[in-house]
Design an enzyme around this catalytic site. Structure first.
Site, PDB file in Angstrom:
ATOM      1  CE  LYS A 156      57.381  63.743  49.464  1.00 10.96           C
ATOM      2  NZ  LYS A 156      57.210  63.868  50.854  1.00 10.96           N
TER       3      LYS A 156
ATOM      4  CE1 TYR B  19      63.285  66.279  18.247  1.00 11.71           C
ATOM      5  CE2 TYR B  19      62.504  65.649  16.106  1.00 11.71           C
ATOM      6  CZ  TYR B  19      62.871  65.158  17.780  1.00 11.71           C
ATOM      7  OH  TYR B  19      63.829  63.554  18.025  1.00 11.71           O
TER       8      TYR B  19
END
Length: 395
Positions: A98, A43
């Site tokens: 899925k 970060y």
């Protein structure tokens, strides 16, 4: 996170509900984050350097983000499995599933996105605005005929693969199975008579891929009979399909009329085909009843008259299962940074699936098993090569 033993779980002891408690997905960090040094790299301040590089050259997302390996699984919940229009919230378990299949079989990360709108313009605009976060778009369980327009408009607008699996995944696996069924019965595609019942998403895509693969005599039917241009009630999509199918051979009439003497029946419509219709087909017929959970022709009936029988169910041989196609198709497209999924890429995927059966071809084995570890790599390799031939691969 809820657990199967949580008292708020009302269906404790039911293995299906137990598996779904808390959902089927989570995000997992791929990098360590154990101290200030890790934090500075993952970060701020380190991440700012990567952001500046991408701002100067957006193609760097291919190297420094998860975008090129991530697909959005998008639905509006209007055509979910065999359940119909159950809405976006109820569609989420299917979209999660899925995503699991994408990861398990293709190594592709996937994010389920269930949209609270059925408006075509709103869906297109929403997906287009989300597209920078993804390397591809998998449209799922969107009802016809809107699904055709949504896919076409997104393909025109985006430079990443857009794929409606209900159409093209079904078509790829059906073609692979049919290729082997034709080989088993000694038929030539050019002289094979095929009848498809159902002119929705799957029916349209199956018809188009069969024509691409060389089937020479094809009729598509809906509830009112054969699609041909003599009918005045056809939608633009059905009219276009009529012009390249029954219009070419002059076929018309009812399902019974065109099924008499036909070599192949492919059902993607639901309903039931009377036994006498099946009995009228050619010797050593091929019957694919793909509706779930109830095939248009039950295998027990089909086997009386047909040599090769397939369904969409896992409890009968020769399951036409989309999981054989879409993970490998996206894997191959992502591997070469393809900007689209072309018709020849789909045919290449079908050829790869058919070839995997090889010398093991029998009446009860015309398609590979979904858990065959060769499936996704073979499909991916074939799709990547086709993308390069078609000029849609960046690498």
């Amino acid at each position: 996170m809820p657990t199967p033993g949580d008292p708020s779980h009302p269906y404790q002891g039911d293995p299906v509900f137990d598996l779904h408690v808390g959902g089927k997905l989570e995000t997992v960090a791929r990098v360590p984050l154990t101290d200030a040094h890790d934090l500075a790299l993952a970060y701020t301040p380190g991440v700012a350097r990567v952001c500046e590089e991408i701002a100067a050259d957006p193609s760097m997302t291919q190297h420094y983000t998860w975008v090129p390996n991530t697909v959005a699984v998008v639905t509006d919940g209007t055509a979910v499995l065999g359940l119909g229009d159950i809405g976006p919230a109820a569609a989420m378990p299917v979209m999660e599933g899925k995503a699991v299949l994408f990861k398990q079989f293709g190594g592709v990360d996937a994010v389920p996105i269930c949209l609270d709108t059925t408006d075509t313009d709103e869906i297109v605009e929403t997906v287009a605005r989300l597209a920078p976060s993804f390397g591809g778009i998998n449209l799922e369980d969107i009802s016809a005929p809107r699904c055709f327009e949504i896919e076409d408009r997104l393909k025109e607008r985006l430079s990443i693969p857009v794929f409606h699996d209900d159409q093209h995944g079904t078509a790829v696996v059906a073609l692979a199975a049919l290729k082997n069924a034709l080989r088993l019965t000694g038929r030539d595609p050019a002289t094979t008579r095929v009848v498809i019942s159902g002119a929705g998403a799957a029916g349209v895509a199956v018809a188009k891929i069969l024509l691409e693969a060389g089937i020479g005599d094809l009729a598509v039917t809906d509830r009112k009979g054969v699609l041909n241009s003599e009918r005045g009630d056809l939608t633009p999509v059905k009219r276009g399909l009529a012009e390249i199918t029954a219009d070419v051979t002059g076929r018309s009439g009812t399902l019974a009329d065109v099924l008499a003497g036909a070599d192949v029946y492919i059902g993607v419509s639901g309903g039931t085909v009377p036994e006498e219709y099946v009995a009228s087909m050619a010797p050593e017929a091929i019957v694919f009843g793909l509706a779930n959970p109830t095939p248009e022709v039950h295998p027990d009936i089909a086997h009386k008259y047909a040599r090769v029988v397939a369904t969409g169910r896992s409890d009968f041989p020769n399951q036409i299962n989309n999981v054989l196609a879409f993970p490998g198709i996206f894997r191959g497209a992502f591997d070469v940074q393809a900007t689209a999924i072309t018709e020849s890429m789909k045919v290449a995927a079908a050829d790869a699936l058919a070839d995997l059966v090889g010398d093991g071809l029998t009446e009860d084995r015309i398609i590979p098993d979904p858990f065959d570890p060769r499936v996704a790599p073979a499909v991916a390799t074939a799709v990547a090569a086709a993308a390069r031939r078609d000029g849609v691969a960046k690498i």
